[in-house]
Design a protein around this motif. Structure first.
Motif, PDB file in Angstrom:
ATOM      1  N   VAL A 244     -17.068 -18.329 -18.410  1.00 43.66           N
ATOM      2  CA  VAL A 244     -18.100 -17.391 -17.128  1.00 43.66           C
ATOM      3  C   VAL A 244     -18.974 -17.914 -18.237  1.00 43.66           C
ATOM      4  N   ALA A 245     -19.033 -18.048 -19.261  1.00 40.62           N
ATOM      5  CA  ALA A 245     -20.024 -18.357 -20.678  1.00 40.62           C
ATOM      6  C   ALA A 245     -20.476 -19.815 -20.179  1.00 40.62           C
ATOM      7  N   ALA A 246     -19.173 -20.890 -20.127  1.00 37.81           N
ATOM      8  CA  ALA A 246     -19.790 -22.312 -19.694  1.00 37.81           C
ATOM      9  C   ALA A 246     -20.495 -22.654 -18.330  1.00 37.81           C
ATOM     10  N   ILE A 247     -20.004 -22.300 -17.226  1.00 39.16           N
ATOM     11  CA  ILE A 247     -19.823 -21.791 -16.296  1.00 39.16           C
ATOM     12  C   ILE A 247     -21.160 -21.560 -16.045  1.00 39.16           C
ATOM     13  N   ILE A 248     -21.833 -20.449 -16.148  1.00 39.42           N
ATOM     14  CA  ILE A 248     -23.236 -20.685 -16.762  1.00 39.42           C
ATOM     15  C   ILE A 248     -24.009 -21.274 -17.418  1.00 39.42           C
ATOM     16  N   GLY A 249     -23.740 -21.318 -18.236  1.00 40.05           N
ATOM     17  CA  GLY A 249     -24.106 -21.971 -18.700  1.00 40.05           C
ATOM     18  C   GLY A 249     -24.695 -23.836 -18.403  1.00 40.05           C
ATOM     19  N   SER A 250     -23.454 -24.353 -17.332  1.00 34.96           N
ATOM     20  CA  SER A 250     -23.943 -25.616 -16.417  1.00 34.96           C
ATOM     21  C   SER A 250     -24.978 -25.418 -15.868  1.00 34.96           C
ATOM     22  N   GLY A 251     -25.676 -24.850 -15.391  1.00 34.35           N
ATOM     23  CA  GLY A 251     -26.040 -24.749 -14.095  1.00 34.35           C
ATOM     24  C   GLY A 251     -25.791 -23.888 -13.416  1.00 34.35           C
ATOM     25  N   ILE A 252     -24.427 -23.761 -13.315  1.00 34.75           N
ATOM     26  CA  ILE A 252     -24.149 -22.890 -11.684  1.00 34.75           C
ATOM     27  C   ILE A 252     -23.720 -21.456 -11.974  1.00 34.75           C
ATOM     28  N   ILE A 253     -24.683 -21.367 -10.507  1.00 33.32           N
ATOM     29  CA  ILE A 253     -24.443 -19.769 -10.089  1.00 33.32           C
ATOM     30  C   ILE A 253     -23.410 -19.650  -8.772  1.00 33.32           C
ATOM     31  N   PRO A 254     -22.473 -19.131  -9.382  1.00 29.99           N
ATOM     32  CA  PRO A 254     -21.549 -19.186  -8.350  1.00 29.99           C
ATOM     33  C   PRO A 254     -21.730 -17.860  -7.685  1.00 29.99           C
ATOM     34  N   VAL A 255     -21.443 -17.641  -6.239  1.00 33.72           N
ATOM     35  CA  VAL A 255     -22.153 -16.761  -5.288  1.00 33.72           C
ATOM     36  C   VAL A 255     -20.985 -15.400  -5.991  1.00 33.72           C
ATOM     37  N   ALA A 256     -20.211 -15.966  -6.386  1.00 34.96           N
ATOM     38  CA  ALA A 256     -19.793 -14.491  -7.330  1.00 34.96           C
ATOM     39  C   ALA A 256     -18.916 -14.660  -8.336  1.00 34.96           C
ATOM     40  N   LEU A 257     -18.507 -13.957  -9.372  1.00 32.35           N
ATOM     41  CA  LEU A 257     -17.579 -14.194 -10.523  1.00 32.35           C
ATOM     42  C   LEU A 257     -17.157 -12.779 -11.323  1.00 32.35           C
ATOM     43  N   GLU A 258     -15.903 -12.554 -11.102  1.00 31.82           N
ATOM     44  CA  GLU A 258     -15.077 -11.597 -11.280  1.00 31.82           C
ATOM     45  C   GLU A 258     -14.299 -12.066 -11.767  1.00 31.82           C
ATOM     46  N   PHE A 259     -14.023 -10.667 -12.866  1.00 30.14           N
ATOM     47  CA  PHE A 259     -12.624 -10.818 -13.730  1.00 30.14           C
ATOM     48  C   PHE A 259     -11.534  -9.250 -13.394  1.00 30.14           C
ATOM     49  N   MET A 260     -10.215 -10.065 -13.861  1.00 37.07           N
ATOM     50  CA  MET A 260     -10.181  -8.704 -13.995  1.00 37.07           C
ATOM     51  C   MET A 260      -8.666  -9.112 -14.907  1.00 37.07           C
ATOM     52  N   ASP A 261      -8.136  -7.138 -15.975  1.00 40.91           N
ATOM     53  CA  ASP A 261      -7.472  -7.939 -17.181  1.00 40.91           C
ATOM     54  C   ASP A 261      -6.082  -7.482 -16.565  1.00 40.91           C
ATOM     55  N   LYS A 262      -5.289  -7.527 -16.861  1.00 42.39           N
ATOM     56  CA  LYS A 262      -3.841  -8.153 -16.855  1.00 42.39           C
ATOM     57  C   LYS A 262      -2.905  -6.757 -16.702  1.00 42.39           C
ATOM     58  N   PRO A 263      -3.777  -5.269 -16.508  1.00 45.87           N
ATOM     59  CA  PRO A 263      -3.713  -4.238 -15.637  1.00 45.87           C
ATOM     60  C   PRO A 263      -4.045  -3.886 -14.471  1.00 45.87           C
ATOM     61  N   ALA A 264      -5.076  -3.781 -14.406  1.00 44.84           N
ATOM     62  CA  ALA A 264      -5.293  -4.206 -12.958  1.00 44.84           C
ATOM     63  C   ALA A 264      -5.199  -5.532 -11.795  1.00 44.84           C
ATOM     64  N   ILE A 265      -4.928  -7.207 -12.985  1.00 40.91           N
ATOM     65  CA  ILE A 265      -3.946  -7.915 -11.752  1.00 40.91           C
ATOM     66  C   ILE A 265      -2.932  -7.616 -11.196  1.00 40.91           C
ATOM     67  N   HIS A 266      -1.665  -6.998 -11.956  1.00 39.68           N
ATOM     68  CA  HIS A 266      -0.358  -5.941 -11.420  1.00 39.68           C
ATOM     69  C   HIS A 266      -1.153  -4.826 -10.321  1.00 39.68           C
ATOM     70  N   VAL A 267      -1.819  -3.705 -10.766  1.00 34.02           N
ATOM     71  CA  VAL A 267      -1.761  -3.274  -9.571  1.00 34.02           C
ATOM     72  C   VAL A 267      -1.845  -3.795  -8.393  1.00 34.02           C
ATOM     73  N   CYS A 268      -3.359  -4.201  -8.533  1.00 31.75           N
ATOM     74  CA  CYS A 268      -3.871  -5.318  -7.996  1.00 31.75           C
ATOM     75  C   CYS A 268      -2.772  -6.271  -6.453  1.00 31.75           C
ATOM     76  N   GLU A 269      -2.343  -7.069  -7.076  1.00 30.55           N
ATOM     77  CA  GLU A 269      -1.058  -7.670  -6.980  1.00 30.55           C
ATOM     78  C   GLU A 269      -0.020  -6.894  -5.668  1.00 30.55           C
ATOM     79  N   ASP A 270       0.416  -5.633  -6.552  1.00 30.15           N
ATOM     80  CA  ASP A 270       1.188  -5.383  -5.349  1.00 30.15           C
ATOM     81  C   ASP A 270       0.834  -4.473  -4.781  1.00 30.15           C
ATOM     82  N   PHE A 271      -0.933  -4.329  -5.011  1.00 27.53           N
ATOM     83  CA  PHE A 271      -1.181  -4.237  -3.301  1.00 27.53           C
ATOM     84  C   PHE A 271      -0.982  -4.257  -2.127  1.00 27.53           C
ATOM     85  N   ALA A 272      -2.031  -5.565  -3.077  1.00 22.54           N
ATOM     86  CA  ALA A 272      -2.375  -6.626  -1.952  1.00 22.54           C
ATOM     87  C   ALA A 272      -1.801  -8.119  -1.251  1.00 22.54           C
TER      88      ALA A 272
END
Lengths: 479, 407
Positions: free
Chosen positions: A251-279
């Motif tokens: 994340v720091a490297a992307i922003i440091g390169s001068g790119i501002i993405p329109v969104a930059l979201e982070f999920m940790d492992k428990p969140a990934i699993h719950v969201c994947e099960d659902f969606a």
């Protein structure tokens, strides 16, 4: 929940409830605008912080600014607390009624009044939903930028009160950056107009003060918002890493390169699993941390930007680099993220935190959050607006177990103190409400809070608007 | 001339203000003093400058955040950012040369206290939109803070924005924290020539309704074009309309092409390459074409499509007034002939008809005493503003009357 004390209701007010209701009826043209029966009021007894419930004295759903004015003037004269309400989606108890309060909801004032594409503005009533604004202008290729996860339901009035953000605010800013003018009713019934179809307002930046004042300064009934031309296209990519550190460094490297993405979201492992099960979003399940990075532009520009981001990511040993190949995949990727809270709600009660931290402190903060939750024997999943440091730990607990409830609140408070300790803040986009009220002294000195309170009194000297929230009760004694 | 006090830190400053409260002696508050001639003239026993509270205290390029003491020269902040290919995206204005030769550099605190933003305001927002944290001393001599160093923060009321554009009348900032952004890799500017004002505004608004992210849109009447730094442009002898695109190089080329197609109905198009594009917008930041005159200068903000109509309406009474448009027509820099009220009555009448506000940025002290410098407010808003002033500065110590009588 037991932690938070709410102001005691005024028994005199409760005793004359019948008379108050009949007086309110005389102030509105449509008699259905007053809700006083028990079933009707029950729909308003809480918001999205459902652990707290209080039946309001009565609910008013005015149809015009003038009706709001009459009702507030009456309440001021009678010394009645007023709790403003949009759609009741506040996660911090911002719309929680008090038993001696009148709830004033703006949901019936939901029209688009004027759209001017050349000036890039829309004038709307504030009961419109957040998504309703974008829907009204999407046919012409425009949108309203702030996009809280609750955008299908939440109202602009609530967004104004809480200065709501969203996943795309890294590029487009939050509510306060996208509103040009408001019509607002003060507690004494006075109707004021601030700003308008032009940029910046004359005199003091009252708009800036009012947006984010959590319904404690007045009730906004109309607003002029900036609308923006949509990009030609947008496309997300997924980046999976085997550690939170690697994802944070990327994340720091992307922003440091001068790119501002329109969104930059982070999920940790428990969140990934719950969201994947659902969606069924296609998230990789064998990674510790996942980034959703979205960029905009023409198809060629998107290819170019995602190529640049891929190059940066590859220096951080990603396990997965996957660019969305279709509209369907893009929609699924966002569905997973945007339904995170709902998905979590299917498996457990949860307590959603909202602190912000300096992004470079992410790995150590995530470690410490794990330690805190382990100490309380609670599970936690983390979702994070990584570009701007806004962290959403979801603490899982059993709402029917009072011991767990209290543990969840204690763990939450420790996490928020941690956010402040590392240079961040208690709340990035949800607001203070009742939930974080008593933690304000962690972030602010007595003088800091007194200065805010004096501003509050400039708008509402009698503390009638949305009392019992934002500041510890000791600071609200004038009530 | 009153003595200028330069407190070295916030505690010195708090003591000075507390003493002023005890003595009942108001203070003039300034940074470098470059904008001291903006506002209603005030007379105070003392002047406090933040200039001795100087220096960048935190800069994390990868977190897009910078903190500085309020008296840090703006140029020092911009230099540090440029070394990391970053910038203040709202392009703070350098008003100095329009108001007269400055004695000291303008400060970063004053950038937020005046909330004057440059051409990129239409794309990136105003100074206030990048202002995320503040420490300040109020009119009671109390040090307080609001916001912080993270860009997403709704903890408590938003006093950063409350202080934005308050011209030192609410509190004296000691430290400011701001969101910074990467500078674009490349920029080019499309130039249309010969358009009359309202057609130029049509072209600019049309450009801004495309998806190509035009980051600035300005229109100069013919008399101003001759004062531009670019010799080719200054020799044009015709009005000039400029539209800037900034992005990665490949995107700029693509977008300039698309934008050119979208605008071809408005006439022949030429393109300023990177260097000349920078020179043109640097002229705009310094208001170069408005320098070297002492004629009254108004800064008018209206809905963009109303810009030409507002100027037309003022011109009907003051035929020699001249306009530079920025913000796609929404910002008008209007130069008036040196008449007794600086044209205030016609300016305010025209602005009232379209909605918006006008500030008399440059005028002699007698004129600034006689006419409202800042846009008069409606009664309810005036009363509320008075209560806000009292919430920060109940004894009227800080720049009293600079914006409005009693505030």
């Amino acid at each position: 929940m037991s932690f938070l004390v709410l102001p005691d209701p005024d028994s005199g007010v409760l005793a004359r409830r019948g008379k108050i209701v009949s007086q309110l009826r005389r102030l509105v043209s449509n008699k259905s605008s007053i809700i006083d029966d028990e079933d009707g009021r029950r729909a308003f007894e809480t918001d999205a912080l459902t652990a707290y419930r209080r039946m309001p004295l009565a609910v008013v759903l005015p149809e015009t600014t003038e009706e709001v004015s009459s009702v507030l003037k009456f309440c001021q004269r009678e010394g009645l607390p007023v709790v403003p309400r949009g759609a009741g989606t506040s996660l911090c108890g911002g719309a929680l009624p008090l038993e001696d309060s009148i709830v004033v909801g703006v949901s019936r004032m939901n029209k688009v009044l004027d759209v001017n594409y050349e000036n890039r503005t829309a004038c709307v009533q504030t009961g419109i939903t957040n998504l309703g604004i974008s829907s009204a202008v999407s046919g012409a290729g425009f949108f309203y930028a702030p996009d809280p996860s609750s955008q299908l339901a939440c109202t602009l009035a609530g967004n104004l009160a809480m200065n709501s953000g969203g996943a795309h605010c890294l590029k487009y800013g939050v509510t306060t950056n996208n509103v040009l003018g408001i019509k607002m009713v003060l507690m004494d019934g006075e109707i004021i107009e601030i700003g308008g179809g032009h940029l910046d307002m004359p005199g003091y930046d009252l708009l800036g003060l009012i947006i984010g004042s959590e319904g404690q300064f007045g009730i906004t009934t109309e607003a002029t918002v900036r609308i923006l031309r949509s990009a030609e296209a947008a496309r997300p990519m997924l980046l999976g890493f085997n550690s939170n550190e690697a994802a944070g460094a990327c994340v720091a490297a992307i922003i440091g390169s001068g790119i501002i993405p329109v969104a930059l979201e982070f999920m940790d492992k428990p969140a990934i699993h719950v969201c994947e099960d659902f969606a069924k979003a296609g998230y990789p399940l064998d990674v510790e941390a996942l980034l959703i990075v979205e960029v905009e532009g023409s198809e060629d520009e998107i290819d170019d930007l995602l190529g640049k981001i891929t190059q940066i990511a590859e220096r951080h040993d990603p396990l997965v680099v996957r660019i969305s190949q279709s509209e369907e995949q893009s929609a699924a990727i966002w569905k997973g993220r945007k339904s995170a809270f709902g998905a979590m709600g299917r498996i457990s009660d949860y307590y959603c935190m909202d602190g912000t931290i300096p992004t470079s402190r992410l790995p150590e903060v995530l470690k410490e959050i794990s330690r805190i939750c382990e100490q309380y024997k609670l599970r936690v999943a983390n979702i994070f607006h990584a570009g701007d440091g806004n962290l959403h730990p979801l603490i899982l607990y059993d709402a029917n177990n009072s011991e767990e409830v209290e543990k969840a609140e204690r763990a939450g408070a420790e996490i928020l103190k941690l956010c402040v300790d590392v240079g961040g803040c208690l709340t990035g986009e949800h607001g203070v409400g009742i939930e974080k009220r008593d933690l304000m002294t962690v972030q602010f000195s007595h003088t800091d809070i007194e200065q805010q309170i004096r501003v509050k009194r400039a708008f509402d000297p009698d503390w009638l608007l949305n009392p019992g929230k934002v500041f510890p009760l000791d600071y609200q004694k004038t009530r | 001339m009153a003595e200028i006090l330069t407190p070295g830190d916030e505690n010195d400053l708090a003591n000075i203000i507390a003493e002023a409260v005890t003595a009942g002696a108001p203070l003039e508050i300034r940074g470098g003093g470059t904008k001291a001639a903006v506002g209603r003239p005030i007379q105070t026993a003392g002047v406090v400058s933040t200039s001795a509270m100087s220096g960048i205290t935190l800069y994390e390029p990868r977190e897009l955040v910078l903190s500085a003491r309020a008296g840090t020269p703006l140029v020092e902040v911009e230099t540090a950012l440029a070394e990391n290919n970053q910038e203040l995206a709202f392009e703070p204005l350098y008003l100095e040369m329009v108001l007269g030769e400055p004695a000291a550099p303008s400060t970063i605190g004053a950038v937020f206290a005046s909330n004057l933003s440059g051409s990129r305001r239409i794309y990136s927002g105003a100074a206030r939109d990048h202002f995320i944290g503040v420490k300040a001393v109020n009119g009671l001599g109390e040090l307080f803070k609001s916001g912080g160093r993270v860009m997403k923060n709704v903890t408590g009321y938003d006093l950063c924005r409350g202080l934005s554009g308050s011209w030192g009348t609410l509190a004296v900032m000691t430290d400011v924290t701001m969101k910074v952004l990467p500078s674009a890799e490349s920029s080019q500017t499309i130039v249309l020539t010969g358009l009359i004002d309202d057609i130029a505004i049509d072209a600019m608004c049309a450009a801004l309704t495309t998806p190509y992210e035009v980051s600035a849109a300005a229109h100069l009447q013919q008399s101003f074009v001759a004062r531009l730094s670019d010799p080719e442009l200054s020799a044009l002898g015709a009005p000039l309309t400029a539209l800037r695109v900034e992005n990665f190089s490949s995107s700029v080329a693509y977008r300039i092409g698309k934008l050119g197609e979208a605008l071809k109905a408005f006439g022949d198009i030429s393109v300023l390459d990177e260097d000349w594009s920078q020179i043109f917008w640097s002229d705009m930041r310094q208001l170069k074409v408005l320098q070297g005159s002492s004629d009254p200068l108004w800064r008018i903000s209206v809905p963009p499509k109303s810009g030409a109509k507002v100027v037309e309406s003022i011109k009907a009474h003051h035929p020699t007034c001249q306009a530079v448009y920025d913000w796609s027509g929404g910002l008008i820099w209007l130069v008036m002939p040196p008449i007794s009220d600086a044209g205030a009555s016609e300016v305010r009448r025209a602005v009232a008809a379209s909605g918006g506000h006008a500030t008399l940025i440059r005028a002699d002290a007698a004129t600034r005493t006689a006419v409202d410098v800042f846009q008069p407010l409606e009664d309810g808003v005036t009363a509320l503003s008075g209560r806000i002033k009292a919430a920060f500065d109940p004894h009227g110590i800080l720049n009293p009357g600079r914006m409005y009588a009693g505030v």
